[in-house]
Scaffold this motif. Structure first.
Motif, mmCIF file in Angstrom:
data_model
loop_
_atom_site.group_PDB
_atom_site.id
_atom_site.type_symbol
_atom_site.label_atom_id
_atom_site.label_comp_id
_atom_site.label_asym_id
_atom_site.label_seq_id
_atom_site.Cartn_x
_atom_site.Cartn_y
_atom_site.Cartn_z
ATOM 1 N N ARG A 159 0.838 -1.197 0.000
ATOM 2 C CA ARG A 159 0.000 0.000 0.000
ATOM 3 C C ARG A 159 0.874 1.248 0.000
ATOM 4 O O ARG A 159 1.999 1.231 0.495
ATOM 5 C CB ARG A 159 -0.919 -0.013 1.225
ATOM 6 C CG ARG A 159 -1.954 -1.141 1.192
ATOM 7 C CD ARG A 159 -2.824 -1.121 2.443
ATOM 8 N NE ARG A 159 -3.906 -2.099 2.346
ATOM 9 C CZ ARG A 159 -3.775 -3.386 2.650
ATOM 10 N NH1 ARG A 159 -2.598 -3.833 3.064
ATOM 11 N NH2 ARG A 159 -4.787 -4.218 2.528
ATOM 12 N N PRO A 160 0.362 2.368 -0.557
ATOM 13 C CA PRO A 160 1.139 3.608 -0.569
ATOM 14 C C PRO A 160 1.541 4.039 0.842
ATOM 15 O O PRO A 160 0.803 3.825 1.806
ATOM 16 C CB PRO A 160 0.175 4.618 -1.211
ATOM 17 C CG PRO A 160 -0.760 3.784 -2.014
ATOM 18 C CD PRO A 160 -0.929 2.502 -1.261
ATOM 19 N N VAL A 161 2.704 4.646 0.934
ATOM 20 C CA VAL A 161 3.236 5.122 2.209
ATOM 21 C C VAL A 161 3.487 6.621 2.102
ATOM 22 O O VAL A 161 4.038 7.102 1.104
ATOM 23 C CB VAL A 161 4.552 4.389 2.564
ATOM 24 C CG1 VAL A 161 5.205 5.004 3.792
ATOM 25 C CG2 VAL A 161 4.282 2.908 2.789
ATOM 26 N N THR A 162 3.079 7.354 3.129
ATOM 27 C CA THR A 162 3.306 8.804 3.173
ATOM 28 C C THR A 162 4.495 9.103 4.076
ATOM 29 O O THR A 162 4.567 8.604 5.208
ATOM 30 C CB THR A 162 2.063 9.539 3.688
ATOM 31 O OG1 THR A 162 0.962 9.273 2.822
ATOM 32 C CG2 THR A 162 2.308 11.047 3.737
ATOM 33 N N TRP A 163 5.408 9.918 3.572
ATOM 34 C CA TRP A 163 6.621 10.304 4.318
ATOM 35 C C TRP A 163 6.676 11.819 4.387
ATOM 36 O O TRP A 163 6.432 12.506 3.389
ATOM 37 C CB TRP A 163 7.846 9.745 3.602
ATOM 38 C CG TRP A 163 9.144 9.972 4.307
ATOM 39 C CD1 TRP A 163 9.730 9.184 5.246
ATOM 40 C CD2 TRP A 163 10.039 11.075 4.108
ATOM 41 N NE1 TRP A 163 10.922 9.719 5.653
ATOM 42 C CE2 TRP A 163 11.139 10.882 4.977
ATOM 43 C CE3 TRP A 163 10.009 12.196 3.297
ATOM 44 C CZ2 TRP A 163 12.201 11.772 5.040
ATOM 45 C CZ3 TRP A 163 11.055 13.094 3.353
ATOM 46 C CH2 TRP A 163 12.140 12.872 4.217
ATOM 47 N N THR A 164 6.949 12.364 5.575
ATOM 48 C CA THR A 164 6.910 13.814 5.787
ATOM 49 C C THR A 164 8.310 14.377 6.007
ATOM 50 O O THR A 164 9.110 13.805 6.768
ATOM 51 C CB THR A 164 6.025 14.156 7.001
ATOM 52 O OG1 THR A 164 4.707 13.642 6.781
ATOM 53 C CG2 THR A 164 5.956 15.663 7.206
ATOM 54 N N GLN A 165 8.608 15.462 5.310
ATOM 55 C CA GLN A 165 9.863 16.204 5.491
ATOM 56 C C GLN A 165 9.541 17.458 6.300
ATOM 57 O O GLN A 165 8.998 18.426 5.789
ATOM 58 C CB GLN A 165 10.478 16.576 4.139
ATOM 59 C CG GLN A 165 11.758 17.388 4.229
ATOM 60 C CD GLN A 165 12.933 16.583 4.758
ATOM 61 O OE1 GLN A 165 13.006 15.373 4.544
ATOM 62 N NE2 GLN A 165 13.830 17.248 5.461
ATOM 63 N N GLY A 166 9.884 17.440 7.607
ATOM 64 C CA GLY A 166 9.503 18.523 8.493
ATOM 65 C C GLY A 166 10.376 19.755 8.399
ATOM 66 O O GLY A 166 9.905 20.882 8.583
#
Length: 221
Positions: A159-166
């Motif tokens: 499944r798609p994965v969301t990754w955040t660049q803070g």
């Protein structure tokens, strides 16, 4: 937008261009035109070092103009060289490509849009679903349990994965557990998708390179 004139006796070509988004907003950033490290022009008693750098500011409305040494200027060494153009535009993928600017263009301005290559499409195509076929007979029950099937599906089609660049960075390094190099889509903090150069340096890492420091999120699939 400052445009410098080259010394007398140095054949030049005026290169112009304009960068906008698909909805017409002007882009800002930097263009670099790099010849071989040193150009020697004996006929004009001139030596040229390094590269020409053009800044595209907000007040330029995406436009630029620059006078560059003609690539076939007489008495120039080396011969048969090209400029390496590097585009670093805010919110856009960095591009590099060579161009030639022969002196025959000197009679008028040349637009970069006539020289720059077209980027290949790298997105996803919309599948076209055909009509549903007739229902076939039910097969015999298999020996694989539902849990095993779900586990297989998860491994074969993660499944798609969301990754955040803070924090703002021009290089995002993303760790993942996909069994293949995943597709990466990048969005800013307002949810607008924008470009970056995606690489897969290892089987569990993806990187996204930008011309400027950016924050936002990436969706891997």
């Amino acid at each position: 937008m400052s445009v410098y004139e080259l010394p007398a006796g140095v054949p030049s070509v005026r290169l112009t261009g304009r960068f906008i988004t698909p909805d017409g907003r002007p882009l800002t950033g930097r263009l670099t035109f790099a010849p071989p490290s040193v150009l020697t022009m004996s006929d004009a008693d001139t030596i040229s070092h390094t590269a020409a750098v053009v800044e595209i500011r907000a007040e330029d409305l995406g436009r630029f103009a620059v006078n560059l040494i003609a690539t076939d200027a007489p008495g120039i060494s080396p011969r048969g060289w090209t400029y390496l153009v590097t585009e670093r535009l805010k919110g856009a993928q960095m591009r590099e490509y060579p161009i030639m600017l022969p002196e025959r263009h000197g009679g008028g301005a040349v637009d970069l849009a006539d020289l720059a290559p077209v980027s290949p499409y790298s997105g996803r195509y919309l599948p076209v679903v055909g009509p549903t076929g007739a229902t076939g007979p039910q097969g015999a029950p298999g020996e694989v349990s539902r849990v095993e099937l779900e586990d297989l599906e998860e491994r074969m089609a993660p499944r798609p994965v969301t990754w955040t660049q803070g924090h703002a960075s021009s290089l995002w390094t993303i760790s993942h557990s996909f069994p293949y190099p995943p597709a990466v889509r990048v969005f800013d903090t307002s949810g607008r998708e924008f470009g970056g150069r995606v690489d897969h340096p290892s089987s569990s890492t993806a990187t996204v390179q930008f011309a400027f420091a950016e924050t936002g999120m990436a969706i891997l699939s």
